[in-house]
Design an enzyme around this catalytic site. Structure first.
Site, PDB file in Angstrom:
ATOM      1  CG  HIS A 113      -2.114  -0.786   1.197  1.00 13.75           C
ATOM      2  ND1 HIS A 113      -3.191  -0.472   0.404  1.00 13.75           N
ATOM      3  CD2 HIS A 113      -2.450  -1.923   1.860  1.00 13.75           C
ATOM      4  CE1 HIS A 113      -4.147  -1.369   0.588  1.00 13.75           C
ATOM      5  NE2 HIS A 113      -3.726  -2.267   1.466  1.00 13.75           N
ATOM      6  CG  ASP A 120      -7.225  -2.989   1.811  1.00 10.63           C
ATOM      7  OD1 ASP A 120      -6.537  -3.902   1.324  1.00 10.63           O
ATOM      8  OD2 ASP A 120      -6.925  -2.402   2.864  1.00 10.63           O
ATOM      9  CD  GLU A 184      -5.725  -8.227   5.174  1.00 13.36           C
ATOM     10  OE1 GLU A 184      -5.647  -7.476   4.171  1.00 13.36           O
ATOM     11  OE2 GLU A 184      -5.126  -7.998   6.235  1.00 13.36           O
ATOM     12  CG  HIS A 187      -4.372  -6.803   0.554  1.00 13.80           C
ATOM     13  ND1 HIS A 187      -3.953  -5.553   0.967  1.00 13.80           N
ATOM     14  CD2 HIS A 187      -3.335  -7.326  -0.158  1.00 13.80           C
ATOM     15  CE1 HIS A 187      -2.718  -5.348   0.548  1.00 13.80           C
ATOM     16  NE2 HIS A 187      -2.327  -6.411  -0.140  1.00 13.80           N
TER      17      HIS A 187
END
Length: 204
Positions: A113, A120, A184, A187
């Site tokens: 990120h 996300d 996740e 993500h």
């Protein structure tokens, strides 16, 4: 550590980055710019974090087009994009003493990120309502793990509809240069993590 860095405040006007509002066909709700996240406070203000690296922005545009051609009733909703290194450090600090550190990239190594090369996101329906993915964003539990979905489905912790919604999101992203992770469902990284850390600019 990657030698190429830039402060978040210096991004506007930089040729390597694009604002999220330049990307047609997405909705944006940056959760770390609100209190609606697992830390429970706004981590971004006064920083402007509505950016991606231009390579990730192009890949996101391809994902938008892919989804629009197959499920025009669905739309991508961006929940987090560029996350400056200083915010990554705040998240790391917030989880000290818990068993949740495995969900956060150690700051010295760096989150993808922080290079503007990760997203996300989730899906919304034609009315802008988020699809039910079985958990909310930032639900740091096993129910969020794509790698465990078959077992979770078997014991009734997830439904077939949850899995279908997640698969539409994954397919849109993974057919267009993005890679999911095992823990996740929301993500995705753009490209190879090692390559990104070595060759892209880290945002401080």
């Amino acid at each position: 550590m990657n030698a190429s860095t830039i402060r978040c405040e210096a991004i506007p006007g930089h040729p390597d980055f694009r604002r999220l509002d330049s990307i047609a066909g997405i909705a944006v709700d940056l959760r770390y710019a609100t209190a609606d996240n697992f830390v429970g406070r706004d981590l971004y203000s006064p920083l402007d974090c509505a950016w991606l690296h231009k390579d990730a922005a192009a890949a996101l545009e391809r994902a938008v087009a892919w989804l629009a051609a197959r499920r025009p009733d669905y739309q991508l909703l961006v929940l987090d994009a560029l996350r400056p290194q200083r915010v990554q450090e705040q998240l790391w600090d917030a989880l000290q003493g818990t068993d949740l550190l495995t969900y956060i990239a150690e700051p010295a190594r760096g989150s993808i990120h922080s290079f503007g090369m990760a997203l996300d996101l989730t899906l919304t329906d034609r009315h802008g309502h988020e699809l039910d993915m079985g958990t909310g964003f930032d639900d740091l539990s096993e129910r969020s793990h794509p790698a465990l979905e078959e077992g979770l489905l078997a014991v009734g912790a997830l439904t077939g509809q949850h899995i279908e919604h997640r698969r539409w999101l994954r397919d849109a992203m993974q057919h267009n240069g993005w890679h999911g992770i095992n823990t996740e469902w929301w993500h995705f990284d753009c490209g190879d993590r090692l390559h990104v850390r070595q060759h892209y600019t880290r945002v401080l």
